[in-house]
Each structure stands twice: as C-alpha cells, then as structure tokens.
Design an enzyme around this catalytic site. Structure first.
Site, PDB file in Angstrom:
ATOM      1  N   GLY A  60       0.830  -1.200   0.000  1.00  0.00           N
ATOM      2  CA  GLY A  60       0.000   0.000   0.000  1.00  0.00           C
ATOM      3  C   GLY A  60       0.861   1.244   0.000  1.00  0.00           C
ATOM      4  O   GLY A  60       2.087   1.151  -0.039  1.00  0.00           O
ATOM      5  N   GLU A 113      -0.617   1.478  -7.015  1.00  0.00           N
ATOM      6  CA  GLU A 113       0.098   0.667  -6.029  1.00  0.00           C
ATOM      7  C   GLU A 113       0.221  -0.780  -6.485  1.00  0.00           C
ATOM      8  O   GLU A 113       1.257  -1.422  -6.306  1.00  0.00           O
ATOM      9  CB  GLU A 113      -0.610   0.729  -4.673  1.00  0.00           C
ATOM     10  CG  GLU A 113      -0.547   2.074  -3.976  1.00  0.00           C
ATOM     11  CD  GLU A 113       0.861   2.413  -3.503  1.00  0.00           C
ATOM     12  OE1 GLU A 113       1.685   1.508  -3.374  1.00  0.00           O
ATOM     13  OE2 GLU A 113       1.128   3.614  -3.272  1.00  0.00           O
ATOM     14  N   GLU A 120       3.695  -2.643  -6.931  1.00  0.00           N
ATOM     15  CA  GLU A 120       4.062  -3.754  -6.062  1.00  0.00           C
ATOM     16  C   GLU A 120       4.218  -5.071  -6.814  1.00  0.00           C
ATOM     17  O   GLU A 120       4.960  -5.943  -6.374  1.00  0.00           O
ATOM     18  CB  GLU A 120       3.024  -3.935  -4.946  1.00  0.00           C
ATOM     19  CG  GLU A 120       2.762  -2.697  -4.112  1.00  0.00           C
ATOM     20  CD  GLU A 120       3.880  -2.408  -3.113  1.00  0.00           C
ATOM     21  OE1 GLU A 120       4.812  -3.222  -3.016  1.00  0.00           O
ATOM     22  OE2 GLU A 120       3.816  -1.363  -2.447  1.00  0.00           O
ATOM     23  N   PRO A 123      -7.960   5.765  15.452  1.00  0.00           N
ATOM     24  CA  PRO A 123      -6.999   6.855  15.667  1.00  0.00           C
ATOM     25  C   PRO A 123      -5.570   6.384  15.906  1.00  0.00           C
ATOM     26  O   PRO A 123      -4.627   7.081  15.566  1.00  0.00           O
ATOM     27  CB  PRO A 123      -7.562   7.571  16.891  1.00  0.00           C
ATOM     28  CG  PRO A 123      -9.010   7.242  16.902  1.00  0.00           C
ATOM     29  CD  PRO A 123      -9.115   5.854  16.346  1.00  0.00           C
ATOM     30  N   ASP A 124      -5.417   5.183  16.462  1.00  0.00           N
ATOM     31  CA  ASP A 124      -4.065   4.732  16.797  1.00  0.00           C
ATOM     32  C   ASP A 124      -3.562   3.644  15.854  1.00  0.00           C
ATOM     33  O   ASP A 124      -2.621   2.943  16.176  1.00  0.00           O
ATOM     34  CB  ASP A 124      -4.062   4.189  18.235  1.00  0.00           C
ATOM     35  CG  ASP A 124      -5.056   3.039  18.385  1.00  0.00           C
ATOM     36  OD1 ASP A 124      -5.831   2.787  17.436  1.00  0.00           O
ATOM     37  OD2 ASP A 124      -5.068   2.397  19.457  1.00  0.00           O
ATOM     38  N   GLU A 166      11.023  -6.540   0.364  1.00  0.00           N
ATOM     39  CA  GLU A 166      10.853  -7.902  -0.095  1.00  0.00           C
ATOM     40  C   GLU A 166       9.348  -8.132  -0.263  1.00  0.00           C
ATOM     41  O   GLU A 166       8.557  -7.625   0.526  1.00  0.00           O
ATOM     42  CB  GLU A 166      11.409  -8.867   0.956  1.00  0.00           C
ATOM     43  CG  GLU A 166      11.475 -10.307   0.535  1.00  0.00           C
ATOM     44  CD  GLU A 166      11.950 -11.194   1.683  1.00  0.00           C
ATOM     45  OE1 GLU A 166      11.927 -12.409   1.524  1.00  0.00           O
ATOM     46  OE2 GLU A 166      12.306 -10.643   2.757  1.00  0.00           O
TER      47      GLU A 166
END
Lengths: 230, 230
Positions: free
Chosen positions: A46, A62, A66, A85-86, A116
């Site tokens: 991401g 992305e 990737e 939030p965390d 990797e």
DNA sequence: GCAAAAGTGTTGGGAGTACACCCATGA
DNA sequence: TCATGGGTGTACTCCCAACACTTTTGC
C-alpha cells in the site's frame, strides 16, 4: 457539512489485499517493511494517496508498483476503510483498502519500494503465528471473507483463472477459496446452465489429464442467478 | 508504505445515507446546505472526522447530531469511500459513507447545524429533477442498492420496523424496498421457517386490521439461509 | 487395457409458487 | 353479517445433491 476545522495532520493511504491461487492454496501478497514502525515485519502492500489522484487510480498504481504487472490483469474493487486513531503510531491515518484478484503470477514479484515481497497462504497469515503490521490482519480477514462471498453471486472466480480455462480449473478455485469439495458433475451443469457465465471456445486441452476438456472464457454477466451457495 | 510526503491539506469526512420507510415509501434523510458550495441545495448529512475519533464513532455522532436520536436505534454500517480529487471544490476531501437504517422516526428531524432537514423519497432523489450536492447522488444510489441487496441474505429488513412487528409489516418493508409485491402466505411461511430470523412474542395486534397478528422481535441470526431472492 | 478426467442421465427430496381455504377480529 | 387481514393446506414445478454411466484422452 460544518465549517471546516483547522487541519491536524492526517493522511489517507490505500492498502491492497492481493489474492491469487498458487500451489492449490489461496495466497496473499505481503511485503516486508523496510522501516519503522513494524520494521522487518510483514504487511499488506500500500501507500499514500497522491494529491490529484482518485482512490481507484491510487489502488491501481500501487498494484502496478508492487507487482510489476499491468493492473488490467486484475479484478480490483474497494473493500472498506479503516481509521482507528491509533492504527498508525506515526500519525493519524485513514486507509482505504482494495482487494485485487489475479490468476497465478509469474514470480514472487519484487516491489519497487518494499524490501521484499512474497506470496503467503492466507490461512497461515490468519491462523498462524505471523502477525501482519498495523491492522492489516483485520483487513486481510475482511478481504478474504469478501472474496468468499463474491464467488457465490458473481462470476468472479474466473479472475483467479488464466484467460482460457476449463470448468475443472474453475471448480478448483471454488474448492480452494471455500475450503470444501464440490461435485464435479453437478458443478459442470450448474455453471454451463447459467447463461452468460461462461463463453465457450473452440479449443480443448488435456493439461489437467484425462479426456480433453473444453476451454472457456469469462462471459458477460456480472451477477449469478441463481447464486452458487457455499 | 513509502516515506510519508509533506501534507497537502486533505480532509476526511463521514457522510450518511439514512434510510427509513415513511408513508409507504423508502425515504432518505437530506439536509439543506447553509453555505457555499452548493448553498441552498440538498445534501446527505455528514461532517468532518475529528482528530481522535474512529470512523464508526464519527458516523454515530453525525447520526445523533442530525436526527437528534440515540444512534443505537439504527443499524449503521460502512458503505464505501469516495475520493475523486474534485469532489469538493473547497479542498481535497475523502469521504467515508455509512448507511443507517431506521424505523419510522417521530418528526422531520431538525439537525443541529444544517439549515433544514427533511425526509425525501429516494426514487424522487434518484430519478427526479433534484440533484444532491457533491457526489451525494452517487453515494445515495450505492447506499440504496446496498440496502436492497442486504435484505436478500440478512434479516436487516427488521431494522425498518419497530421493536415488535408483524410479519405483514416486515413483508411491506421488502415490498417497498424492492418495489415488487410478495405473496403474503408464502412470505409468512418462508420467514417463520428460517430458524432464528424471528423471535415470537406472546402478544398480538390488530393495528393492521383484520385478524390479530402475532408480534415478533428480531432473532439472533445475521445471515439468511437460504436467502430470500428478489 | 487401464487410469483419469470430461461430460450426460436419472432419481428422490426439498424449496418455491400459486392459490384454495379457514380463522379471528372490527364495524 | 361482511370486510379485512392472518395463517394453513395442497398441488405442481423446478432445482439440486447424489451417483451410475459413457466418452476420450495419455501411458
């Protein structure tokens, strides 16, 4: 919408649940993080949403970065957004997750910026000792469940197959993703009876052994009526 | 995830598709915008994500603020995210849309910060001359389609009913949301046969006229097997 | 020939549809 | 007594699971 507040730093990212079938198992693309937080741990691929980019474009970009492959070989759809939030210790981050389904890919796919990249079986990622970084285990779980459900009422199983495939190969997709066996004869009838699911070609193949099997392409429908129930 | 870029101002909002059934029609909550852009036009209720708030909390808070009712009377689930770069002319904004389903509510519900709030039939909003502000027509369309699909394989139709309801009332939810009639007798058997869909109470009512009908509460299951097909 | 996989035929049970019919209330 | 909606019975159809059977290849 109320008056807009001052801007506490907030970032929007796009994360990908890239699923494929390799070695008769459902596998997801993971990348090893090259920096803190969670340095050295596995995570979903991401990255940050760019200033002038729509969400689907960011997901497709992305995916290209990737996997090193053009994004049009994938089925790509939005999964859900996650914004605890965390969830990212560096700063407030909301991520929009996408799922991508693909036929077996050439190599273990080296990303451009990840240290990797590796395919890993989803059952090991979800039930094994490995914990993915951030809330990516939850995102992966939701993505796999979405994929399982989608096989029931869309012709999306073909996204895991090469452009031309046999009905047995399609059935094996269902068996692997759902984790149960299906009667080959009833399955054959069910998918060939559903108009628009499959488009017959003139060719056959014996790559699965036994009597030559007809090759099919994906048809035109987007919904299965009736659905194939798990 | 790559190194984080500098922060171009970017906001995350939460928008709500609040659906109910009023006057035998599927209706959505709309608010009239009190300021530019789209001043005076109708929009979906919503607002900015606060710095320390998770997405579901923001959705529940907006729902409370806009309806004046506790959010636990609603079924609330995430719909999808929308982030086209030009979707809000003021600044780059990504919105996470939620759908909320509720039984008929007391009043046309005055919001705290919107100039005016009103229920409007979704068919008029989607097919009529009214255009919602921003990309809210698209969001509403997606939300309605999600709700229609969910009725098939979840017991969510009961979210449109009061806590105790008759099978006829439940059937009318299906008929209104799907826009087709259902055989009352077969519907009755189908939902009573599905174990866990409905929980019988000791009470009956004659509020729909005719012979007293048994009242039910929602049961315990979250998925319908087999689904009720549209 | 034998193994393996493709594909068809058949059959019994369960679910859906259509609709006749009876039940319990209000007016 | 009649209108209204609640709820049951029944016949018919169709789908689906189960499985016997035939077909066509590789070895």
């Amino acid at each position: 919408m109320p008056k807009q507040p001052t801007f506490p730093p907030l970032a929007v990212t796009v994360d990908l649940v890239v699923l494929t079938i390799r070695a008769d198992r459902l596998q997801a693309l993971t990348v090893r993080r090259g920096e803190a937080p969670y340095e050295g741990e596995w995570a979903l691929p991401g990255g940050f949403l760019r200033p002038d980019e729509d969400l689907p474009d960011a997901a497709a970009r992305e995916l290209r970065e990737e996997t090193g492959l053009p994004a049009d070989g994938f089925h790509l759809e939005q999964l859900a957004s996650y914004g605890a939030p965390d969830r990212d210790p560096r700063m407030r981050t909301v991520t929009v997750a996408y799922i991508a389904l693909a036929a077996d890919l050439p190599a273990p796919t080296a990303g451009t910026d990840a240290a990797e990249a590796r395919w890993q079986p989803v059952d090991e990622l979800l039930d094994g000792p490995i914990r993915l970084a951030f809330d990516h285990s939850e995102i992966l779980r939701d993505g796999v469940e979405r994929a399982r459900g989608k096989l029931e009422y869309t012709p999306l199983a073909a996204a895991f197959c090469p452009p031309e495939f046999t009905i047995s190969e399609l059935r094996r997709v269902y068996e692997i993703v759902w984790g149960r066996t299906l009667d080959p004869r009833n399955f054959h009838r069910k998918v060939t009876r559903t108009a628009g699911f499959l488009q017959e070609t003139a060719d056959t193949t014996t790559r699965d052994g036994g009597r030559p099997a007809r090759l099919y392409r994906v048809g035109t429908i987007t919904q299965l009526h009736p659905p194939l129930l798990r």
